[in-house]
Design an enzyme around this catalytic site. Structure first.
Site, PDB file in Angstrom:
ATOM      1  N   ASP A 155      62.192 -39.367 105.658  1.00 30.20           N
ATOM      2  CA  ASP A 155      63.312 -40.229 106.048  1.00 30.20           C
ATOM      3  C   ASP A 155      63.750 -41.144 104.909  1.00 30.20           C
ATOM      4  O   ASP A 155      64.875 -41.635 104.921  1.00 30.20           O
ATOM      5  CB  ASP A 155      62.916 -41.115 107.237  1.00 30.20           C
ATOM      6  CG  ASP A 155      63.052 -40.391 108.555  1.00 30.20           C
ATOM      7  OD1 ASP A 155      63.600 -39.272 108.560  1.00 30.20           O
ATOM      8  OD2 ASP A 155      62.608 -40.940 109.573  1.00 30.20           O
ATOM      9  N   GLU A 212      99.415  -2.052 107.588  1.00 27.44           N
ATOM     10  CA  GLU A 212      99.404  -3.249 108.425  1.00 27.44           C
ATOM     11  C   GLU A 212     100.820  -3.683 108.812  1.00 27.44           C
ATOM     12  O   GLU A 212     100.990  -4.714 109.467  1.00 27.44           O
ATOM     13  CB  GLU A 212      98.673  -4.397 107.712  1.00 27.44           C
ATOM     14  CG  GLU A 212      97.167  -4.166 107.607  1.00 27.44           C
ATOM     15  CD  GLU A 212      96.388  -5.381 107.135  1.00 27.44           C
ATOM     16  OE1 GLU A 212      97.016  -6.383 106.738  1.00 27.44           O
ATOM     17  OE2 GLU A 212      95.144  -5.326 107.166  1.00 27.44           O
ATOM     18  N   TYR A 236      80.284 -43.409 106.855  1.00 29.02           N
ATOM     19  CA  TYR A 236      80.129 -44.287 108.007  1.00 29.02           C
ATOM     20  C   TYR A 236      78.687 -44.778 108.083  1.00 29.02           C
ATOM     21  O   TYR A 236      77.754 -43.976 108.113  1.00 29.02           O
ATOM     22  CB  TYR A 236      80.476 -43.557 109.305  1.00 29.02           C
ATOM     23  CG  TYR A 236      80.534 -44.516 110.463  1.00 29.02           C
ATOM     24  CD1 TYR A 236      81.737 -45.081 110.857  1.00 29.02           C
ATOM     25  CD2 TYR A 236      79.375 -44.911 111.131  1.00 29.02           C
ATOM     26  CE1 TYR A 236      81.794 -46.001 111.887  1.00 29.02           C
ATOM     27  CE2 TYR A 236      79.426 -45.835 112.157  1.00 29.02           C
ATOM     28  CZ  TYR A 236      80.628 -46.381 112.529  1.00 29.02           C
ATOM     29  OH  TYR A 236      80.675 -47.307 113.537  1.00 29.02           O
ATOM     30  N   SER A 271      68.282 -37.811 117.517  1.00 30.22           N
ATOM     31  CA  SER A 271      67.245 -37.314 116.614  1.00 30.22           C
ATOM     32  C   SER A 271      66.131 -36.614 117.390  1.00 30.22           C
ATOM     33  O   SER A 271      65.945 -36.851 118.575  1.00 30.22           O
ATOM     34  CB  SER A 271      66.673 -38.512 115.846  1.00 30.22           C
ATOM     35  OG  SER A 271      65.856 -38.064 114.801  1.00 30.22           O
ATOM     36  N   ASN A 302      77.312 -43.622 116.668  1.00 29.09           N
ATOM     37  CA  ASN A 302      77.080 -43.430 118.104  1.00 29.09           C
ATOM     38  C   ASN A 302      77.976 -42.307 118.633  1.00 29.09           C
ATOM     39  O   ASN A 302      78.650 -41.614 117.864  1.00 29.09           O
ATOM     40  CB  ASN A 302      77.312 -44.754 118.855  1.00 29.09           C
ATOM     41  CG  ASN A 302      78.747 -45.256 118.698  1.00 29.09           C
ATOM     42  OD1 ASN A 302      79.653 -44.488 118.371  1.00 29.09           O
ATOM     43  ND2 ASN A 302      78.945 -46.529 118.925  1.00 29.09           N
ATOM     44  N   GLN A 344      60.102 -40.625 116.035  1.00 31.44           N
ATOM     45  CA  GLN A 344      61.422 -40.214 116.519  1.00 31.44           C
ATOM     46  C   GLN A 344      61.781 -40.915 117.819  1.00 31.44           C
ATOM     47  O   GLN A 344      62.929 -41.318 118.024  1.00 31.44           O
ATOM     48  CB  GLN A 344      61.487 -38.691 116.739  1.00 31.44           C
ATOM     49  CG  GLN A 344      61.438 -37.892 115.466  1.00 31.44           C
ATOM     50  CD  GLN A 344      62.475 -38.332 114.456  1.00 31.44           C
ATOM     51  OE1 GLN A 344      63.653 -38.340 114.750  1.00 31.44           O
ATOM     52  NE2 GLN A 344      62.042 -38.729 113.269  1.00 31.44           N
ATOM     53  N   GLU A 368      65.568 -30.513 114.436  1.00 30.58           N
ATOM     54  CA  GLU A 368      65.969 -31.263 113.242  1.00 30.58           C
ATOM     55  C   GLU A 368      64.776 -31.404 112.278  1.00 30.58           C
ATOM     56  O   GLU A 368      64.886 -31.127 111.096  1.00 30.58           O
ATOM     57  CB  GLU A 368      66.464 -32.642 113.692  1.00 30.58           C
ATOM     58  CG  GLU A 368      66.936 -33.535 112.571  1.00 30.58           C
ATOM     59  CD  GLU A 368      67.240 -34.950 113.055  1.00 30.58           C
ATOM     60  OE1 GLU A 368      66.815 -35.308 114.180  1.00 30.58           O
ATOM     61  OE2 GLU A 368      67.888 -35.707 112.301  1.00 30.58           O
ATOM     62  N   HIS A 369      63.645 -31.885 112.802  1.00 35.15           N
ATOM     63  CA  HIS A 369      62.430 -32.079 111.994  1.00 35.15           C
ATOM     64  C   HIS A 369      61.307 -31.227 112.578  1.00 35.15           C
ATOM     65  O   HIS A 369      61.115 -31.215 113.791  1.00 35.15           O
ATOM     66  CB  HIS A 369      61.957 -33.534 112.045  1.00 35.15           C
ATOM     67  CG  HIS A 369      62.977 -34.528 111.612  1.00 35.15           C
ATOM     68  ND1 HIS A 369      63.674 -35.316 112.504  1.00 35.15           N
ATOM     69  CD2 HIS A 369      63.428 -34.881 110.383  1.00 35.15           C
ATOM     70  CE1 HIS A 369      64.506 -36.111 111.840  1.00 35.15           C
ATOM     71  NE2 HIS A 369      64.381 -35.868 110.544  1.00 35.15           N
ATOM     72  N   HIS A 393      63.753 -44.142 117.785  1.00 29.84           N
ATOM     73  CA  HIS A 393      65.123 -44.196 117.274  1.00 29.84           C
ATOM     74  C   HIS A 393      66.122 -44.559 118.363  1.00 29.84           C
ATOM     75  O   HIS A 393      67.024 -45.368 118.166  1.00 29.84           O
ATOM     76  CB  HIS A 393      65.542 -42.839 116.690  1.00 29.84           C
ATOM     77  CG  HIS A 393      65.351 -42.740 115.214  1.00 29.84           C
ATOM     78  ND1 HIS A 393      65.969 -43.591 114.336  1.00 29.84           N
ATOM     79  CD2 HIS A 393      64.607 -41.895 114.473  1.00 29.84           C
ATOM     80  CE1 HIS A 393      65.614 -43.262 113.104  1.00 29.84           C
ATOM     81  NE2 HIS A 393      64.783 -42.241 113.147  1.00 29.84           N
ATOM     82  N   HIS A 420     104.358  -7.599 101.483  1.00 27.77           N
ATOM     83  CA  HIS A 420     103.072  -7.488 100.792  1.00 27.77           C
ATOM     84  C   HIS A 420     103.052  -6.224  99.938  1.00 27.77           C
ATOM     85  O   HIS A 420     102.640  -6.240  98.781  1.00 27.77           O
ATOM     86  CB  HIS A 420     101.918  -7.420 101.798  1.00 27.77           C
ATOM     87  CG  HIS A 420     101.509  -8.733 102.369  1.00 27.77           C
ATOM     88  ND1 HIS A 420     102.305  -9.455 103.205  1.00 27.77           N
ATOM     89  CD2 HIS A 420     100.365  -9.460 102.213  1.00 27.77           C
ATOM     90  CE1 HIS A 420     101.667 -10.569 103.564  1.00 27.77           C
ATOM     91  NE2 HIS A 420     100.493 -10.598 102.964  1.00 27.77           N
ATOM     92  N   GLN A 458      87.618 -46.061 115.628  1.00 27.13           N
ATOM     93  CA  GLN A 458      88.793 -46.567 114.909  1.00 27.13           C
ATOM     94  C   GLN A 458      88.578 -46.502 113.385  1.00 27.13           C
ATOM     95  O   GLN A 458      89.538 -46.254 112.634  1.00 27.13           O
ATOM     96  CB  GLN A 458      89.150 -47.989 115.372  1.00 27.13           C
ATOM     97  CG  GLN A 458      88.083 -49.054 115.173  1.00 27.13           C
ATOM     98  CD  GLN A 458      87.089 -49.146 116.339  1.00 27.13           C
ATOM     99  OE1 GLN A 458      86.951 -48.221 117.135  1.00 27.13           O
ATOM    100  NE2 GLN A 458      86.369 -50.261 116.421  1.00 27.13           N
TER     101      GLN A 458
END
Lengths: 446, 446
Positions: free
Chosen positions: B360, B414, B129, B236, B213, B258, B326-327, B261, B419, B190
């Site tokens: 990045d 068991e 994506y 981010s 998003n 950052q 994250e960073h 973003h 088995h 979608q």
């Protein structure tokens, strides 16, 4: 049970229907679980106690929230010696196999002078779900807790429902052997929510693994992201590929070893011999009646079982890949030749003397495996599920001069001026970088 | 922006609030996404066209469902040469880094005669994506498609919304470089549903990765299990740990890289010098006004930014671990000493000359990283996300005799007789196993 043959003109249609048949729970479960999860998130122990009273018919404020370690030890010491030896053997073999899964760190400096690598760390806390009632399996405790322990997890919190307050001592003994740290008498979606969010009594964990019913599986799916999870687990399944030189009684037992798990389990035989197919079908029918688990096995086999006759064993393999089965048994003289062609399977059992049940308990590889065609993209539980990787970078002046300008150019092209400034700022004082830096940074769109 | 100091008596309370602050979308998104996902699952291309008309304001039946490879090539050839070189450098470095992530197979036979191991295979098809509009980043194409290609994925299908029919040629050029196989002009929840279930035109994939998003992230979360996904991505974030011997303008630029973003992004500075903290805060205010992304950066910094003054840089590290950023930038003389103490971070940038923006784009490690404290349990995107592991076992008579009886004992304990029969059946004909086999298999409960 259905019987198909690849020589039948309708085979493609019928096999596709078999591949796409869904055996998993649906929308109502999702709605119920959303309510349970948000109640536990908002109200903590009070909600947890209420759901436990409702679903497990005991009040943890009276029966006790935790099971103390002294009880685990007593359960272990009270084991039949042969069973204790079997659990100890299983734990030792599972530990050895999983120790080889520990990943390697990397740390190199390349020709441009850029130091780069990756470092693995264990997560801090793991939550292990162990079902109560019919499916209270000590082997599940070993298979979930040992990889966490091998990964280096500091805290392993186990939850297990105790319907009517009762607990299976085998599960406690396995927790003792596997090095679990806490056992809580809670279960269902409410236990998963408690592990994910934490409550007044229970500290939150970072990863939750372990088998469960549809509510437990759905709770894990809904809470994925709040915590890590092992996978979305569905009903168990086995595919056996066998020629006619197998004992039909053995193959029947192998098929039934999955069918007896749950009414939604699935057992499928591929064979290149139609007479052998019929003999196995008869053997299954004969054996089912003798099982204490007959009702479950019968329902599963009737609803989901299949025998598929192919022109050759080779012809079966692309069909097996479409099923991407959790367990695949290759019962023939040269299983390696078939295995070399398999792309999608959770775990493979090669040869006539490797029944799947051996892998469920003592062989070493994990028995928590992807179901419902998820072996297309998922793997069995491993040490990696309890670890995570941190990448790292270190640049000196020359390295920054070598690759900094390309970063600046891309940042400007993406319309991110602060990124460009960040990349540029660090290189601006260095004469080596200055030339590249003050070259015009044309935006692609300009 | 808030300023905290560990010497303040209220620090623990305020820092805990910062750690727990949620910056992610909520329930309404989940409901909308459920409707979109089920429509695409049930109606396929017709639903996809309707949602595309509604959200992206073009009809793919008129504008075209796919973007042909000739257009990608034209976009690549039309690139400014400096930008083409930058993309090529980035692609080469990302490829080199990810090639080292290819996992090792194992295949050993142990003392008991049990052959056991694990084999890795690539998934067959990956869906990537790539957002359209403001966040149409060619670097995202490289970071998602190259690991899939290195893993050996046969088919890489990219989806990207083209609002009002418009497409960013940089994204097409990057797809050409990265070896993508298909590009579809669809986006949003979608598009995720179409990749997961397949439609009349679009074949389903096995794993979906890539940024998006809140609707895209929620669709991936809801479809996890139908397909594999990289992770649940949130806004981010960056944490910078810096002493007073850094250029405050550089640190300000790093924080803003950052903040620009997204309004929900987060930038946090830890420093052991209160005067330096004030200087950086002033530099941020000054630089923001100069950015083309000023509005976004201002909103993010005002709402989510923080500067935290500690007694020492060492004191910052346990606090950083609670944020699991994250960073993480370690801008000091001995970053290794701090890095050795870090447990939870997606990616670490060491020293004064390693701005996060370098990572990045061109350094090599992946920029798809766990956000929202998920570095506690998750890792950045890697080749492993496009592969899966099949464990395997092979026993001979001696091996079965050695470990079969323990499996039978556990199966009986068991309550799984099939088995037990499966484990026993295979060993019953072998004299070596017979002795163990006919020993009484006492159930624990008996």
């Amino acid at each position: 049970m259905i019987t198909l043959s690849t020589s039948d003109p309708a085979f493609d249609r019928d096999f596709t229907a078999l591949v796409n048949a869904r055996r998993e729970a649906d929308a109502d479960v999702a709605r119920d679980v959303r309510i349970i999860v948000s109640s536990v998130r908002d109200e903590g122990d009070a909600a947890l106690a209420a759901f436990t009273k409702k679903f497990d018919r005991h009040d943890p404020n009276e029966t006790g929230w935790r099971i103390e370690k002294s009880e685990w030890l007593a359960a272990y010491q009270g084991l039949d010696p042969a069973l204790r030896d079997a659990l100890d053997l299983a734990a030792a073999r599972i530990t050895t196999y999983h120790e080889k899964q520990r990943p390697q760190d990397s740390d190199t400096t390349d020709d441009a002078g850029v130091r780069l690598g990756a470092r693995w760390n264990a997560i801090e806390a793991a939550g292990i779900y162990i079902p109560g009632g019919r499916a209270a399996y000590p082997s599940s405790v070993l298979m979930n807790a040992i990889p966490a322990r091998v990964a280096g997890v500091s805290r392993i919190a186990m939850v297990t429902p105790t319907p009517d307050g009762e607990i299976n001592p085998l599960v406690l003994a396995a927790a003792h052997i596997a090095g679990v740290d806490e056992i809580w008498r809670i279960g269902g979606a409410q236990a998963i929510a408690a592990l994910a969010y934490g409550t007044q009594r229970i500290a939150p964990v970072d990863v939750i693994t372990g088998p469960g019913n549809a509510w437990v599986a759905e709770a894990k799916r809904q809470l994925y992201g709040v915590v890590g999870i092992d996978m979305v687990a569905g009903p168990s399944e086995i595919v056996v590929v066998a020629d006619d030189r197998n004992d039909p009684q053995w193959i029947a037992a192998d098929l039934l070893s999955q069918a007896e798990h749950d009414p939604t389990s699935q057992s499928i035989l591929f064979t290149d011999d139609a007479a052998f197919a019929r003999t196995v079908a008869d053997a299954v029918d004969m054996q089912i009646g003798q099982l204490a688990t007959a009702n479950t096995a019968r329902t599963s086999w009737d609803a989901n079982g299949a025998i598929i006759v192919t022109a050759s064993l080779d012809e079966a393999i692309p069909l097996v890949d479409r099923l991407a089965p959790e367990h695949l048994q290759l019962a023939c003289d040269d299983p390696q030749a078939l295995f070399d062609k398999v792309r999608h399977a959770g775990s493979v059992f090669m040869g006539r003397l490797t029944p799947e049940a051996i892998g469920d308990y003592v062989a070493g590889p994990n028995h928590v495996l992807p179901t419902g065609r998820r072996a297309r993209f998922a793997s069995g539980l491993s040490v990696l599920d309890f670890m995570k990787r941190t990448s790292f970078l270190q640049l000196d002046e020359a390295a920054l001069a070598a690759i900094g300008p390309a970063a600046v150019a891309l940042a400007e092209a993406e319309g991110l001026p602060a990124h460009a400034k960040s990349g540029r700022a660090a290189s601006v004082t260095h004469h080596t970088a200055r030339l590249a830096l003050y070259a015009p940074h044309r935006s692609f769109r300009a």
